[in-house]
Design an enzyme around this catalytic site. Structure first.
Site, PDB file in Angstrom:
ATOM      1  N   ILE A   1       0.810  -1.221   0.000  1.00  0.00           N
ATOM      2  CA  ILE A   1       0.000   0.000   0.000  1.00  0.00           C
ATOM      3  C   ILE A   1       0.839   1.264   0.000  1.00  0.00           C
ATOM      4  CG2 ILE A   1      -2.105  -0.992   0.981  1.00  0.00           C
ATOM      5  CD1 ILE A   1      -1.243  -0.013   3.702  1.00  0.00           C
ATOM      6  N   GLY A   2       2.121   1.122   0.043  1.00  0.00           N
ATOM      7  CA  GLY A   2       2.929   2.333  -0.010  1.00  0.00           C
ATOM      8  C   GLY A   2       4.409   2.007  -0.073  1.00  0.00           C
ATOM      9  N   LYS A   3       5.162   2.984  -0.587  1.00  0.00           N
ATOM     10  CA  LYS A   3       6.613   2.812  -0.651  1.00  0.00           C
ATOM     11  C   LYS A   3       7.251   4.113  -0.204  1.00  0.00           C
ATOM     12  CE  LYS A   3       8.297  -0.669  -3.826  1.00  0.00           C
ATOM     13  NZ  LYS A   3       7.429  -1.355  -4.761  1.00  0.00           N
ATOM     14  N   GLY A   4       8.225   4.020   0.639  1.00  0.00           N
ATOM     15  CA  GLY A   4       8.863   5.252   1.102  1.00  0.00           C
ATOM     16  C   GLY A   4      10.357   5.068   1.145  1.00  0.00           C
TER      17      GLY A   4
ATOM     18  N   VAL B   1       5.507  -0.515   2.570  1.00  0.00           N
ATOM     19  CA  VAL B   1       4.410  -0.693   3.525  1.00  0.00           C
ATOM     20  C   VAL B   1       3.403  -1.686   2.964  1.00  0.00           C
ATOM     21  CG1 VAL B   1       2.721   0.495   4.947  1.00  0.00           C
ATOM     22  CG2 VAL B   1       4.704   1.751   4.086  1.00  0.00           C
TER      23      VAL B   1
ATOM     24  N   PHE C   1      12.147   4.662   3.563  1.00  0.00           N
ATOM     25  CA  PHE C   1      12.598   3.754   4.617  1.00  0.00           C
ATOM     26  C   PHE C   1      12.188   2.316   4.359  1.00  0.00           C
ATOM     27  CE2 PHE C   1      11.989   7.939   6.477  1.00  0.00           C
ATOM     28  CZ  PHE C   1      13.292   8.189   6.844  1.00  0.00           C
TER      29      PHE C   1
ATOM     30  N   LYS D   1       5.249  -1.768   8.098  1.00  0.00           N
ATOM     31  CA  LYS D   1       6.324  -1.067   7.402  1.00  0.00           C
ATOM     32  C   LYS D   1       7.595  -1.879   7.572  1.00  0.00           C
ATOM     33  CE  LYS D   1       5.661   3.077   6.860  1.00  0.00           C
ATOM     34  NZ  LYS D   1       5.420   4.507   6.769  1.00  0.00           N
TER      35      LYS D   1
ATOM     36  N   ASP E   1      10.150  13.977   9.528  1.00  0.00           N
ATOM     37  CA  ASP E   1       9.690  13.707   8.174  1.00  0.00           C
ATOM     38  C   ASP E   1       8.205  14.021   8.037  1.00  0.00           C
ATOM     39  OD1 ASP E   1      10.127  13.102   5.543  1.00  0.00           O
ATOM     40  OD2 ASP E   1      10.016  10.925   5.802  1.00  0.00           O
TER      41      ASP E   1
END
Ligand SMILES: *[C@@H]1O[C@H](CO)[C@@H](O)[C@H](O)[C@H]1NC(C)=O
Ligand SMILES: *[C@@H]1O[C@H](CO)[C@@H](O)[C@H](O)[C@H]1NC(C)=O
Ligand SMILES: *[C@@H]1O[C@H](CO)[C@@H](O)[C@H](O)[C@H]1NC(C)=O
Ligand SMILES: *[C@@H]1O[C@H](CO)[C@@H](O)[C@H](O)[C@H]1NC(C)=O
Ligand SMILES: *[C@@H]1O[C@H](CO)[C@@H](O)[C@H](O)[C@H]1NC(C)=O
Ligand SMILES: *[C@@H]1O[C@H](CO)[C@@H](O)[C@H](O)[C@H]1NC(C)=O
Ligand SMILES: *[C@@H]1O[C@H](CO)[C@@H](O)[C@H](O)[C@H]1NC(C)=O
Length: 922
Positions: free
Chosen positions: A574-577, A582, A579, A596, A724
Site C-alpha cells: 500500500i505504499g513505498k517510502g 508498507v 525507509f 512497514k 519527516d
C-alpha cells in the site's frame, strides 16, 4: 556654493559631462512642477533631474515666492524652487516605472518646501501614500521648513505610485521625488512580511565639517553629520574597503568615527518613538580606522535598553561592516549602548548609524480584475469623474461612485458602482461582467443603447441592478428575472426590456433533457461520495497522554513468521517510502494494520531500534497513528501501525478534489462540446455542496496534524522530533480524522540535557519539506518539524505540491512569497475551493504557514501557537459557513424535474466516478 538659474541648454550639457558610465543607473529624479521638458543637473549634487510631466497629468506648477528663493536663500537646493500643487481631487498620484526587476529593493524620497508659493502664508497638512498604504503625514513648522521623507521597500509590481491625499487641511503639493535602486541583499527585515522602512535618522558619526549629501554614495543616501561633546573623533585618509559590504557606506562617512574620551565610558544613542507600537530597525557601521599596536585591543558589546544585542565586536582595520537587529525593537524609549569588553584596552567606536521605522504595507490594491474592468470603463465611456490612482484604496479615498469590500490579506473587491446620470453612451461594456463581486450596479439615466447583455447574469452577488432611463433593446436575461422573483435581486429596468409573454423566451436546445438525465446521475453519485467523506468527529474522550500507559513490550514484539502471517506473505503493497515498503495486513483478531518493513539500508543497531520502538509504544495520541508493535529478529525489522482507511493526505489532495475540468475531460461527455458550459455550471453547483466541507475539512485535517505534532514536541518527555512531516505521512481514518504516521521512524530524537539543539551527522527528510536551516547547520530542533508543517499547510491552502514543477522547478514557499507581496491571494488559494471559504480564515492560515516557514528557526512559530491560530481560522470559517448556508441552499436547487435515465449515459457516468473513488478503494 554655486546655485543658480543656468540656461537649460548649458545645464543639459553639464548633464552629459557629469553623468556618464554607471553613475545614477536606475535613478529617477523628478523636479516636480518645473517647466515642461526641462532637464538639468543639480550643480550641488551632480544629479540629473527631469520635469514631472511624464509621471503625472494632474496638478498645477508653481514657483515658491522670491523671499524663499535664490538669491534670497543662497543654500536652497535647486529642485525645491518650484513645486506641483493639487487643488483638485482628493487624491493625486505620480506613477513611476523602476527599471529594476520586480522584487528588487529601492529607496524613495519625497521633498517638500512650501515657500509661501500661494501667498497664503499658511503651510498645508496632507498625507503621502505609497500606493494604497500611508507612508507619511506631511506637516510644516513654517514656510521655510524643508520636509524630506524616505522609504525603503521592494517593487512588487511594474509601477510604483506615490499619492498625495487631501485631508481638508490645505492643498497638497510636492517639490521633488526621487527613486534609487538598492542592492536587494541589504536592509533585510523579517521575511514573508511586506515590511518597508521609513527613515528616522541617518547619521555620519564623528564628521564635523557640515556637508550632508555625498556624491560618492552610490545609493544617494543623505547622511547628516552628528557628534557629541563627550566624544572624540578618529579618522583616516586612506581607502576603506566597503565594497564587499552590500551597504556600500560612502568613504567620507566610514572614514570618521566617534570614540569615547574616557575608555570606560559608553557610546550611547537614545531616542523616543512617536508611539509605543513603532518597530525600529537599526543599521550600525563599523570600520577600524587606526592601526593598532600588538598590545592594543578594541573589542566591544552592543546593547539595546540594557540587553545584549551583539558582541563581542572587533572592527576590522580598513574594512567596513554593518550590524543590524534581525528582530525589530519595539518600545517607546530606545537606548543603544556600545561599551568595551573587559579584555579590551581601547574605547569602542561607531562610524555611522541608520535608524528606520518599520511600516507594514499590508493594505492591498484593488483586486486586479476589478481594477482593470473599471479602468476600461473609465476610458470606454470617458467617465467624467475624479478617477485617479487605485479604485478602492486608500480606504477613505475610493473613486467617486465606487464602494469596496475590504478583507485582511485579500485585495479589496468592488461591490458597488454608481454611474447614474454620468453621460454614458454606447453599448454596455463587457467589463461590467468582470466585476464579479458586484452587489449594486446603477447605470440609470444615461444614453446606453444596444441589447441588455446576457453576461449580467454572471454577476452572482448582484442585489440591485438599475438600467432605467436608457435606450436599451432586448430583454433582461431570464436568470436575472428569476432571481428578482425569488427576492434575491432588486431589478429596475424600463418596461420594454421585460419579457411579459412566454413567446419571447429563447428556444431551448433539444439535447438538454438527455444532459439533464446524465447530470442528475452525476449529481447523485458524486454527492454520495462526498457524503461518505463527511467526517463525523469523535468525542475528545479517547485522548491518552504520554505518561502512564506503558504496555508490556513482549506483547508488542512480533516474530518475522508472525509478520509473514499478518501480511499474507507481503501480498498487498500500500505504499513505498524512503525507509522501506508498507504492506497491508490483518492481526489475528481481525484488526487491519499497516506493516512497514525497514529497508536494509536504513538499518541501525538492534538495541537502538528496540529502544526507539519501546519509546514509540508509550506515545499515544488521537492524532498519531497508533503503534501496534514491531519485529526485530536481527535481519528483518518491521514497524506495525494501525491501518487508515482513507489513505494519506497526499493522495487525498491529488485525487478526491478532482477539478471540474478534469472531471469533465475524463468522461465521455467531452464529445458533447456544446454542453461544456452547462457541465461546468453543474460542477460549480456540485462543488458548492462539497465546498461546505472542503476548506473546513482541510482546516480540520491541519488542526489534527498540528495536535499530533504539538503532542510530540510539548507533550512527550523527552520531546520527539518527527523529522519527516509531509502530506504522505499524514493519514486519514475512515472518519477523516488525520493522524501523523512514521513519527520516530526516521529516529526518535532525545536531545541531550541542557541543549535544545541536536547536532546530527546525516540529514534526513524529504526534499521540499526539509528545513533549510537544519540542512545547512545539521542542528536539529523541533522547529524543523514546524517548517515541514508549514509546507503541508501551504499545500492544503494552495493545492500545489511542496515542489512545484512547471516551466521551472520551484519550492512552494518561494512560489507563495511574491504572490503575498503582490497581494495576489486569489492566485494562491486552490481554485478547486471555488472561492467558497471565508477569506479571513484562509488569510490567517496563510499567515500561520508563513510564520512556520521562516528561514531562521528562531523566528518560526511553535506548534502550540500554530494550533491556537488554526483553531481561530476554523472558528472564522464555521461562522462564515453558517452565514452562507441559507443563500446556497436556495441557489443550488437544480434537477427539480428528473427525466428518465438513458442506460448508456449512466454507464459512462459510473466510469467517470470510479476514477474518482479508486484511491479509496483499498
Ligand atoms: C517659475 O520660474 C521659472 C524661471 O523663472 C519660469 O520659467 C516659470 O515660468 C515659472 N513658473 C511659474 C508657474 O510661474
Ligand atoms: C522655521 O523653523 C525652523 C525650525 O524650527 C527654524 O530653524 C527657522 O528659523 C524657522 N524659520 C522662520 C522663518 O521662522
Ligand atoms: C574638516 O575640514 C578641515 C579643513 O578642510 C580638515 O582639516 C579636517 O580634517 C576636516 N575634519 C574632518 C573630521 O574631516
Ligand atoms: C549586492 O551585494 C552583494 C553582497 O555585497 C554582492 O555580492 C552583489 O554582487 C551585489 N549585487 C549587486 C547587483 O550589486
Ligand atoms: C574614566 O571614567 C571612570 C569611571 O567613570 C573614572 O573613574 C576615571 O577617572 C575616568 N578617567 C578619566 C581619565 O577621566
Ligand atoms: C603598548 O606598547 C607600547 C610600546 O610598544 C607602549 O608604549 C604602550 O604603553 C603599550 N600600551 C599598553 C596599553 O600597554
Ligand atoms: C476614514 O474615515 C473615518 C470616518 O470619517 C475615520 O474615522 C477614519 O479614521 C478614516 N480612516 C483613515 C485611514 O483616514
Amino acid at each position: 556654493m554655486f546655485v543658480g538659474y543656468l540656461p537649460p541648454l548649458l545645464l543639459s550639457l553639464a548633464a552629459v559631462l557629469l553623468v556618464h558610465g554607471q553613475l545614477q543607473a536606475g535613478f529617477i529624479s523628478i523636479d516636480c512642477g518645473s517647466p515642461e521638458n526641462l532637464n538639468f543637473v543639480d550643480p550641488d549634487t551632480g544629479i540629473s533631474y527631469t520635469s514631472d510631466g511624464a509621471y503625472i497629468n494632474t496638478g498645477i506648477s508653481n514657483n515658491i515666492s522670491s523671499e524663499y528663493a535664490y538669491p534670497n536663500n543662497p543654500n536652497l537646493p535647486y529642485p525645491l524652487s518650484d513645486l506641483r500643487s493639487f487643488p483638485n481631487g482628493n487624491k493625486n498620484c505620480y506613477t513611476l516605472t523602476p527599471a529594476a526587476a520586480k522584487d528588487s529593493l529601492y529607496l524613495l524620497r519625497a521633498s517638500f518646501l512650501y515657500g509661501n508659493y500661494d501667498g497664503q502664508e499658511k503651510p498645508p497638512e496632507f498625507d503621502l501614500y505609497l500606493g494604497v498604504n500611508l507612508w507619511s503625514s506631511i506637516k510644516f513648522r513654517n514656510a521655510s521648513d524643508v520636509v524630506t521623507t524616505e522609504i525603503i521597500g521592494s517593487v512588487v509590481s511594474d509601477t510604483v505610485s506615490v499619492c498625495l491625499v487631501n485631508k481638508g487641511i490645505g492643498i497638497p503639493f510636492i517639490s521633488a521625488l526621487e527613486l534609487r535602486p538598492l542592492n536587494s541583499s541589504i536592509y533585510g527585515t523579517e521575511l514573508g512580511k511586506p515590511v518597508s522602512l521609513v527613515l528616522f535618522e541617518r547619521f555620519d558619526i564623528g564628521y564635523a565639517n557640515g556637508t550632508g549629501r555625498y556624491k560618492d554614495d552610490i545609493y544617494d543616501r543623505i547622511w547628516s553629520p552628528y557628534n557629541s561633546p563627550s566624544w572624540d573623533v578618529i579618522s583616516t585618509s586612506s581607502e576603506i574597503n566597503s565594497n564587499e559590504n552590500g551597504y556600500r557606506a560612502p568613504l567620507e562617512v566610514i572614514r570618521t568615527a566617534a570614540t569615547t574620551r574616557n575608555g570606560s565610558d559608553r557610546l550611547e544613542l537614545s531616542w523616543t518613538a512617536d508611539d509605543d507600537a513603532s518597530s525600529f530597525y537599526v543599521y550600525m557601521y563599523f570600520a577600524e580606522v587606526q592601526r593598532l599596536e600588538k598590545n592594543q585591543t578594541r573589542k566591544f558589546n552592543i546593547s539595546w535598553n540594557g540587553s545584549l544585542m551583539f558582541g563581542p565586536v572587533v572592527p576590522l582595520y580598513m574594512y567596513a561592516a554593518t550590524i543590524s537587529n534581525s528582530e525589530a525593537f519595539t518600545r517607546k524609549e530606545h537606548r543603544i549602548s556600545i561599551y568595551k569588553t573587559d579584555d579590551a584596552n581601547l574605547p569602542p567606536i561607531l562610524n555611522a548609524i541608520e535608524i528606520y521605522v518599520a511600516k507594514q504595507l499590508d493594505e492591498l490594491p484593488t483586486f486586479s480584475v476589478d481594477a482593470a474592468a473599471v479602468l476600461t470603463i473609465k476610458t470606454t465611456y470617458k467617465v467624467n469623474k475624479w478617477w485617479v490612482g487605485d479604485p478602492c484604496g486608500p480606504k477613505n479615498y475610493t473613486w467617486e461612485g465606487i464602494e469596496c469590500n475590504y478583507n485582511v490579506l485579500v485585495p479589496p473587491r468592488i461591490v458597488s458602482l454608481n454611474l447614474s446620470s454620468s453621460g454614458l453612451s454606447g453599448r454596455i461594456s463587457t467589463s461590467f461582467g468582470n466585476l464579479s463581486s458586484m452587489q449594486t450596479l446603477d447605470l440609470s439615466n444615461n444614453h446606453l443603447t444596444g441589447p441588455v447583455p446576457e453576461f449580467l447574469e454572471e454577476l452572482k452577488s448582484l442585489k440591485l441592478l438599475n438600467l432605467e432611463g436608457n435606450q436599451l433593446s432586448g430583454y433582461v436575461p431570464e436568470e436575472l428575472l428569476d432571481r428578482s422573483k425569488a427576492g434575491l435581486l432588486t431589478l429596475r429596468v424600463d418596461e420594454q426590456n421585460i419579457c411579459s409573454s412566454g413567446s419571447c423566451k429563447k428556444k431551448k436546445n433539444v439535447v438538454v433533457p438527455v444532459v439533464a438525465s446524465v447530470l442528475s446521475a452525476l449529481v447523485l453519485s458524486v454527492a454520495l461520495i462526498l457524503w461518505g467523506l463527511r467526517r463525523k468527529r469523535k468525542p475528545e474522550a479517547d485522548v491518552f497522554n504520554g505518561e502512564g500507559r506503558p504496555l508490556p513490550s513482549k506483547n508488542r514484539q512480533f516474530t518475522f513468521a508472525e509478520v509473514l502471517n499478518i501480511t499474507s506473505n507481503f501480498q498487498d503493497v500500500i505504499g513505498k517510502g524512503g525507509f522501506g515498503t508498507v504492506y497491508r495486513g490483518k492481526l489475528k483478531d481481525g484488526t487491519q494494520v499497516a506493516v512497514k518493513m525497514l529497508s536494509t539500508s536504513s538499518k541501525q543497531g538492534s538495541r537502538e531500534f528496540q529502544a526507539e520502538a519501546e519509546l514509540l509504544m508509550r506515545v499515544h495520541h488521537r492524532n498519531l497513528a497508533s503503534f501496534v508493535g514491531y519485529c526485530d529478529d536481527g535481519s528483518n525489522m518491521a514497524l506495525i501501525y494501525e491501518y487508515m482507511a482513507n489513505g494519506n493526505l497526499k493522495d487525498y489532495l491529488s485525487c478526491i478534489l478532482v477539478s471540474c475540468h478534469e472531471l469533465h475531460m475524463q468522461s465521455p461527455l467531452q464529445f458533447y462540446c456544446i454542453l461544456t458550459k452547462f457541465i461546468i455550471k453543474l460542477c460549480d453547483n456540485l462543488m458548492l455542496k462539497a465546498k461546505s466541507s472542503s476548506w473546513e475539512m482541510r482546516l480540520r485535517i491541519a488542526i489534527d496534524a498540528a495536535q499530533g505534532l504539538e503532542y510530540l514536541h510539548h507533550g512527550c518527555k523527552p520531546p520527539i522530533i518527527h523529522r519527516d512531516v509531509k502530506t504522505a505521512n499524514i493519514l486519514l481514518s475512515e472518519n477523516m480524522d488525520a493522524k501523523i504516521a512514521d513519527f520516530g521512524l526516521s529516529k526518535a530524537i532525545v536531545p541531550s540535557e541542557g541543549h535544545s539543539d541536536l547536532i546530527v551527522t546525516t540529514v534526513m527528510g524529504t526534499p521540499g519539506y526539509l528545513d533549510p536551516e537544519y540542512y545547512n547547520t545539521r542542528k536539529l530542533n523541533e522547529k524543523s518539524d514546524v517548517f515541514s508543517f508549514g509546507v503541508v499547510l501551504l499545500e492544503l491552502i494552495t493545492g500545489q505540491n511542496a515542489v512545484i514543477k512547471k516551466e521551472e522547478t520551484m519550492h512552494i514557499v518561494h512560489w507563495v512569497i511574491p504572490l503575498i507581496k503582490r497581494g495576489d491571494i486569489g492566485s494562491i488559494v486552490d481554485r478547486r475551493l471555488h472561492g467558497e471559504f471565508d477569506p479571513n480564515s484562509v488569510s490567517k492560515a496563510l499567515e500561520v504557514a508563513m510564520a512556520c516557514t521562516r528561514p531562521k528557526s528562531l523566528h518560526r512559530a511553535t506548534m502550540s501557537s500554530v494550533l491556537s491560530e488554526l483553531n481561530q481560522c476554523l472558528a472564522l470559517e464555521l461562522t462564515h459557513n453558517r452565514e452562507t448556508k441559507d443563500r446556497c441552499s436556495k441557489e443550488i436547487d437544480i434537477g427539480s424535474s428528473t427525466p428518465s435515465y438513458d442506460s448508456s449515459e449512466v454507464y459512462s457516468i459510473s466510469t467517470a466516478t470510479d476514477s474518482i473513488t479508486s484511491p479509496f478503494a483499498r
